[in-house]
Structures are given as structure tokens and as C-alpha cells.
Design a protein around this motif. Structure first.
Motif, PDB file in Angstrom:
ATOM      1  N   PHE A 236       1.285   4.844   0.054  1.00 15.77           N
ATOM      2  CA  PHE A 236       0.663   4.268  -1.131  1.00 15.77           C
ATOM      3  C   PHE A 236      -0.680   3.614  -0.776  1.00 15.77           C
ATOM      4  CE2 PHE A 236       5.216   4.191  -2.020  1.00 15.77           C
ATOM      5  CZ  PHE A 236       5.283   4.644  -3.329  1.00 15.77           C
ATOM      6  N   ASN A 237      -1.658   3.751  -1.669  1.00 14.50           N
ATOM      7  CA  ASN A 237      -2.931   3.049  -1.502  1.00 14.50           C
ATOM      8  C   ASN A 237      -2.685   1.554  -1.676  1.00 14.50           C
ATOM      9  OD1 ASN A 237      -3.447   5.778  -1.967  1.00 14.50           O
ATOM     10  ND2 ASN A 237      -5.375   5.396  -3.022  1.00 14.50           N
ATOM     11  N   GLN A 238      -3.042   0.759  -0.683  1.00 13.58           N
ATOM     12  CA  GLN A 238      -2.618  -0.639  -0.675  1.00 13.58           C
ATOM     13  C   GLN A 238      -3.309  -1.509  -1.717  1.00 13.58           C
ATOM     14  OE1 GLN A 238      -3.341  -2.388   3.176  1.00 13.58           O
ATOM     15  NE2 GLN A 238      -5.425  -2.967   2.639  1.00 13.58           N
ATOM     16  N   ASN A 239      -4.409  -1.048  -2.299  1.00 10.33           N
ATOM     17  CA  ASN A 239      -5.114  -1.853  -3.305  1.00 10.33           C
ATOM     18  C   ASN A 239      -4.871  -1.349  -4.720  1.00 10.33           C
ATOM     19  OD1 ASN A 239      -6.507   0.535  -3.045  1.00 10.33           O
ATOM     20  ND2 ASN A 239      -8.551  -0.386  -3.032  1.00 10.33           N
ATOM     21  N   ASP A 240      -3.848  -0.543  -4.927  1.00 10.11           N
ATOM     22  CA  ASP A 240      -3.622   0.046  -6.239  1.00 10.11           C
ATOM     23  C   ASP A 240      -3.078  -1.001  -7.226  1.00 10.11           C
ATOM     24  OD1 ASP A 240      -1.890   1.624  -8.342  1.00 10.11           O
ATOM     25  OD2 ASP A 240      -3.237   3.091  -7.448  1.00 10.11           O
ATOM     26  N   PRO A 241      -3.543  -0.983  -8.475  1.00 14.26           N
ATOM     27  CA  PRO A 241      -3.098  -2.007  -9.444  1.00 14.26           C
ATOM     28  C   PRO A 241      -1.667  -1.826  -9.929  1.00 14.26           C
ATOM     29  CG  PRO A 241      -4.564  -0.420 -10.507  1.00 14.26           C
ATOM     30  CD  PRO A 241      -4.608  -0.125  -9.032  1.00 14.26           C
ATOM     31  N   TYR A 242      -1.032  -0.688  -9.654  1.00 17.91           N
ATOM     32  CA  TYR A 242       0.317  -0.436 -10.178  1.00 17.91           C
ATOM     33  C   TYR A 242       1.408  -0.560  -9.116  1.00 17.91           C
ATOM     34  CZ  TYR A 242      -2.216   1.292 -14.236  1.00 17.91           C
ATOM     35  OH  TYR A 242      -3.047   1.386 -15.329  1.00 17.91           O
ATOM     36  N   LEU A 243       1.091  -1.140  -7.976  1.00 19.60           N
ATOM     37  CA  LEU A 243       2.099  -1.277  -6.921  1.00 19.60           C
ATOM     38  C   LEU A 243       3.307  -2.098  -7.378  1.00 19.60           C
ATOM     39  CD1 LEU A 243      -0.148  -1.914  -3.779  1.00 19.60           C
ATOM     40  CD2 LEU A 243       1.129   0.166  -4.315  1.00 19.60           C
ATOM     41  N   ASP A 244       3.085  -3.086  -8.221  1.00 18.59           N
ATOM     42  CA  ASP A 244       4.170  -3.964  -8.650  1.00 18.59           C
ATOM     43  C   ASP A 244       4.857  -3.491  -9.929  1.00 18.59           C
ATOM     44  OD1 ASP A 244       3.743  -5.692  -6.510  1.00 18.59           O
ATOM     45  OD2 ASP A 244       2.253  -6.867  -7.613  1.00 18.59           O
ATOM     46  N   SER A 245       4.405  -2.349 -10.479  1.00 20.41           N
ATOM     47  CA  SER A 245       4.997  -1.878 -11.740  1.00 20.41           C
ATOM     48  C   SER A 245       5.202  -0.362 -11.717  1.00 20.41           C
ATOM     49  CB  SER A 245       4.108  -2.271 -12.918  1.00 20.41           C
ATOM     50  OG  SER A 245       2.792  -1.731 -12.764  1.00 20.41           O
ATOM     51  N   ASP A 246       5.469   0.178 -10.547  1.00 20.70           N
ATOM     52  CA  ASP A 246       5.700   1.618 -10.409  1.00 20.70           C
ATOM     53  C   ASP A 246       6.791   2.073 -11.381  1.00 20.70           C
ATOM     54  OD1 ASP A 246       6.013   4.220  -9.570  1.00 20.70           O
ATOM     55  OD2 ASP A 246       6.802   3.713  -7.591  1.00 20.70           O
ATOM     56  N   ALA A 247       6.497   3.085 -12.176  1.00 21.93           N
ATOM     57  CA  ALA A 247       7.441   3.547 -13.202  1.00 21.93           C
ATOM     58  C   ALA A 247       8.752   4.046 -12.621  1.00 21.93           C
ATOM     59  CB  ALA A 247       6.799   4.660 -14.042  1.00 21.93           C
ATOM     60  N   VAL A 248       8.740   4.427 -11.324  1.00 18.71           N
ATOM     61  CA  VAL A 248       9.965   4.972 -10.723  1.00 18.71           C
ATOM     62  C   VAL A 248      10.494   4.068  -9.602  1.00 18.71           C
ATOM     63  CG1 VAL A 248       9.185   7.289 -11.331  1.00 18.71           C
ATOM     64  CG2 VAL A 248       8.880   6.485  -8.988  1.00 18.71           C
ATOM     65  N   PHE A 249       9.929   2.858  -9.455  1.00 19.02           N
ATOM     66  CA  PHE A 249      10.461   1.835  -8.543  1.00 19.02           C
ATOM     67  C   PHE A 249      10.408   2.260  -7.070  1.00 19.02           C
ATOM     68  CE2 PHE A 249      12.719   1.861 -12.618  1.00 19.02           C
ATOM     69  CZ  PHE A 249      12.412   0.601 -13.094  1.00 19.02           C
ATOM     70  N   GLY A 250       9.438   3.117  -6.703  1.00 18.06           N
ATOM     71  CA  GLY A 250       9.448   3.711  -5.376  1.00 18.06           C
ATOM     72  C   GLY A 250       8.664   2.995  -4.292  1.00 18.06           C
ATOM     73  N   VAL A 251       7.942   1.938  -4.611  1.00 14.47           N
ATOM     74  CA  VAL A 251       7.053   1.291  -3.646  1.00 14.47           C
ATOM     75  C   VAL A 251       7.847   0.456  -2.645  1.00 14.47           C
ATOM     76  CG1 VAL A 251       5.145  -0.318  -3.339  1.00 14.47           C
ATOM     77  CG2 VAL A 251       5.150   1.247  -5.284  1.00 14.47           C
ATOM     78  N   LYS A 252       7.494   0.583  -1.360  1.00 15.82           N
ATOM     79  CA  LYS A 252       8.024  -0.284  -0.309  1.00 15.82           C
ATOM     80  C   LYS A 252       6.829  -0.798   0.498  1.00 15.82           C
ATOM     81  CE  LYS A 252      12.506   2.016   0.024  1.00 15.82           C
ATOM     82  NZ  LYS A 252      13.491   2.727   0.894  1.00 15.82           N
ATOM     83  N   PRO A 253       6.808  -2.097   0.828  1.00 19.20           N
ATOM     84  CA  PRO A 253       5.639  -2.679   1.500  1.00 19.20           C
ATOM     85  C   PRO A 253       5.250  -1.968   2.790  1.00 19.20           C
ATOM     86  CG  PRO A 253       7.095  -4.409   0.727  1.00 19.20           C
ATOM     87  CD  PRO A 253       7.831  -3.120   0.513  1.00 19.20           C
ATOM     88  N   SER A 254       6.215  -1.404   3.510  1.00 16.50           N
ATOM     89  CA  SER A 254       5.916  -0.763   4.795  1.00 16.50           C
ATOM     90  C   SER A 254       5.156   0.543   4.635  1.00 16.50           C
ATOM     91  CB  SER A 254       7.221  -0.486   5.551  1.00 16.50           C
ATOM     92  OG  SER A 254       8.020   0.444   4.836  1.00 16.50           O
ATOM     93  N   LEU A 255       5.013   1.027   3.397  1.00 16.79           N
ATOM     94  CA  LEU A 255       4.397   2.338   3.166  1.00 16.79           C
ATOM     95  C   LEU A 255       2.977   2.231   2.616  1.00 16.79           C
ATOM     96  CD1 LEU A 255       7.495   4.162   1.599  1.00 16.79           C
ATOM     97  CD2 LEU A 255       6.738   4.170   3.993  1.00 16.79           C
ATOM     98  N   LEU A 256       2.386   1.039   2.685  1.00 18.05           N
ATOM     99  CA  LEU A 256       1.022   0.859   2.188  1.00 18.05           C
ATOM    100  C   LEU A 256       0.002   1.205   3.267  1.00 18.05           C
ATOM    101  CD1 LEU A 256       1.351  -2.552   0.276  1.00 18.05           C
ATOM    102  CD2 LEU A 256       1.934  -0.243  -0.481  1.00 18.05           C
ATOM    103  N   VAL A 257      -1.070   1.899   2.864  1.00 15.06           N
ATOM    104  CA  VAL A 257      -2.139   2.235   3.799  1.00 15.06           C
ATOM    105  C   VAL A 257      -3.484   1.864   3.190  1.00 15.06           C
ATOM    106  CG1 VAL A 257      -0.908   4.097   4.975  1.00 15.06           C
ATOM    107  CG2 VAL A 257      -2.254   4.621   2.934  1.00 15.06           C
ATOM    108  N   ASP A 258      -4.458   1.638   4.057  1.00 17.60           N
ATOM    109  CA  ASP A 258      -5.807   1.263   3.648  1.00 17.60           C
ATOM    110  C   ASP A 258      -6.745   2.425   3.932  1.00 17.60           C
ATOM    111  OD1 ASP A 258      -8.054  -0.132   2.884  1.00 17.60           O
ATOM    112  OD2 ASP A 258      -8.266  -1.184   4.791  1.00 17.60           O
ATOM    113  N   TYR A 259      -7.422   2.915   2.898  1.00 12.65           N
ATOM    114  CA  TYR A 259      -8.426   3.972   3.082  1.00 12.65           C
ATOM    115  C   TYR A 259      -9.774   3.314   3.373  1.00 12.65           C
ATOM    116  CZ  TYR A 259      -5.210   7.581   1.458  1.00 12.65           C
ATOM    117  OH  TYR A 259      -4.150   8.454   1.342  1.00 12.65           O
ATOM    118  N   ARG A 260     -10.230   3.466   4.604  1.00 14.39           N
ATOM    119  CA  ARG A 260     -11.471   2.823   5.032  1.00 14.39           C
ATOM    120  C   ARG A 260     -12.617   3.829   5.037  1.00 14.39           C
ATOM    121  NH1 ARG A 260      -9.645  -1.290   9.964  1.00 14.39           N
ATOM    122  NH2 ARG A 260      -8.045  -2.402   8.730  1.00 14.39           N
TER     123      ARG A 260
END
Length: 290
Positions: A236-260
Motif C-alpha cells: 500500500f502507498n503509505q500516504n494514501d488518504p483511504y488507508l483507514d477506510s479501506d472498503a475491504v478492510f485489507g490494510v495492515k501497517p507492515s505492508l506500507l511502502v514509500d514511493y520516493r
């Protein structure tokens, strides 16, 4: 108490449960009897009218009618939006092993996509150029050579190839193998957030209940390797505005990445054929031994 009363209702439930008592397969017997008990309990709790029950049957019928053999799987979408997919995921990965966290499979996977070379571009539609690279490792830190990373994502319009027939075949899909050191490299575009399809029964359910259909930007992975368990996950893109409201509840903090961001004179630009600037994300996957 009349025959329509609570005692008669519970007697009916046990009568139906008993009909499955001779099921030869013990696991199937457990599944069916538990399903009957819970489904009957739900009906007794909410006491649907006959019109509501037929509406539920119609909803399930239309959900099946939205499915096809290639791209659209409305029942997976329904499971995802009810949180059932992530609950099944949690039950099957209860114990910490040091492996990368799993998440939902999603309804838009297509089997048999092209196998691509190390660092090959899988994006045939416009977007912000990106490089995703890292390693595939064992839980004890050893590289996994020849692991197969099956990768897919949406285009900038928020749709997957196959779902969007205007996209070239295999766009933003591909299978990549790790080298002898467990390294992988994928040239693509930066993923974007997108709404799940709302043109079917699941979309009507979300609208009727005041829920939002958005998923945060992510890249899908299914990683397989000999003698290791298959890993299904996202980045997951770590700065995405929908991380806390994913429609399918799939986000886990360990899966965030930063596109530099990188410039065109970066060494990786030359190595992977970028003509201008690009964004890079790095992530090391850890596989559990089978």
C-alpha cells in the motif's frame, strides 16, 4: 404456545441439522450443521418478512449473475466488503511466524499473465513511472531464488485490465522471478486509489448503507516458491488518504511502502531504461516454509 412459536422454530432447526448427521465427510458435516444453526439463528433474530427474504434471495441471485469466468467475481467482492475475506485470512494466519503479512486476494486476478524479465516494464498505459524492487527471503534471512511474483494493479483510471477492455492485454500484470540472490525488480507506474465496482448488487448494498467504495492505492502480489507457503498480499502507498477506510478492510501497517522520487540521472534510471524521473519503492518479502 402455537406451532409458530419459539419451540416449534427451534425444533425445525434441530430437524434440519439432524438431516446432515449421516454426512460421510466429517468436516463437511460440521460445516453444514453449523451453517444451518447460525443461519436459522440469524433468521429468528431479525424476523424477516417474506418480502425481505425474497429480496435477499434476489440479491444473491444477482450477485451470481454478475460473476464471469475471467475478470468479475462479485461474490469475492461481497465477501471482501463484509469483512469475511479478511476474517478468513486472520483465522488462517493466527500465529506469528516472521513471514510477511497476508491480505485479501481480490476479485480481479487473471491467471496466466506473461512472465517478464528482471526489471521489465509491465505498464502500457500512462502514469507516474515507478520501480518496485527488493528481495524475497526465508524467515531465517536466506534469499529465495527463482521465486515467482505474480503482480497486478489498476491503471491510472482505477480499473484493471480485463475489467477495462480498452487497456492492452496484460497491462499492469506480469510474473517476475527472483535471481540467485532473491532479488526482484518490477518497472510499472505508481498505484492509485480507486472505488470498487458499484454497478452491481454489492455497490447497491454499499450505497444503501451509506458506505464508501474506495480502496487505498496498492500493488497486488501472489508469491510462490518451492518448499514455501504461497503468499498473497498487497503493498500500500503509505500516504494514501483511504488507508483507514479501506472498503475491504485489507490494510495492515507492515505492508506500507514509500514511493520516493528519483531523477533521470539516477543510476537506476539507466539500468532500467527510464527516460526521465521516476518513483521507487523497496520492500523485502519473507516467505514461510511449507
Amino acid at each position: 404456545m402455537t406451532m409458530q412459536g419459539t419451540e416449534a422454530e427451534r425444533a425445525l432447526t434441530e430437524q434440519v441439522v439432524s438431516r446432515f448427521a449421516d454426512t460421510p465427510d466429517a468436516r463437511l458435516r460440521t460445516l453444514m450443521q453449523s451453517l444451518v444453526r447460525h443461519l436459522h439463528a440469524y433468521v429468528r433474530e431479525v424476523e424477516p418478512t417474506e418480502a425481505e427474504w425474497f429480496a435477499a434471495i434476489r440479491f444473491l441471485t444477482e450477485t451470481g449473475q454478475m460473476c464471469d469466468d475471467v475478470v468479475r467475481q462479485e461474490f469475492i467482492l461481497l465477501s471482501d466488503t463484509l469483512g469475511v475475506s479478511m476474517l478468513v485470512d486472520a483465522i488462517n494466519h493466527r500465529y506469528a511466524s516472521g513471514a510477511t503479512d497476508t491480505t485479501v486476494f481480490g476479485p480481479f486476478y487473471i491467471d496466466g499473465m506473461p512472465e517478464r524479465a528482471y526489471g521489465e516494464n509491465m505498464a502500457f498505459t500512462p502514469g507516474t513511472p515507478a520501480l518496485v524492487q527488493g528481495r524475497v527471503m526465508t524467515t531465517d534471512g536466506k534469499p529465495v531464488a527463482n521465486a515467482l511474483l505474480d503482480v497486478w494493479q489498476t491503471a491510472d483510471n482505477g480499473m484493471y485490465s480485463g475489467q477495462d477492455t480498452a487497456q492492452p492485454h496484460g497491462n499492469l500484470r506480469g510474473r517476475y522471478r527472483t535471481d540467485a540472490e532473491g532479488r526482484y525488480a518490477i518497472r510499472t507506474i505508481v498505484p492509485v486509489c480507486y472505488p470498487i465496482p458499484t454497478d452491481g448488487p454489492v455497490g447497491r448494498m454499499l450505497n444503501a448503507t451509506g458506505r464508501y467504495p474506495w480502496r487505498p492505492a496498492h500493488l497486488h502480489f501472489m508469491i510462490t516458491a518451492a518448499d514455501h507457503s504461497t503468499l498473497v498480499t498487497h503493498l500500500f502507498n503509505q500516504n494514501d488518504p483511504y488507508l483507514d477506510s479501506d472498503a475491504v478492510f485489507g490494510v495492515k501497517p507492515s505492508l506500507l511502502v514509500d514511493y520516493r522520487e528519483h531523477t533521470a540521472d539516477d543510476a537506476a534510471a539507466q539500468q532500467f531504461g527510464f527516460e526521465g524521473g521516476f518513483s521507487e519503492a523497496r520492500y523485502d518479502f519473507v516467505l514461510e516454509r511449507a
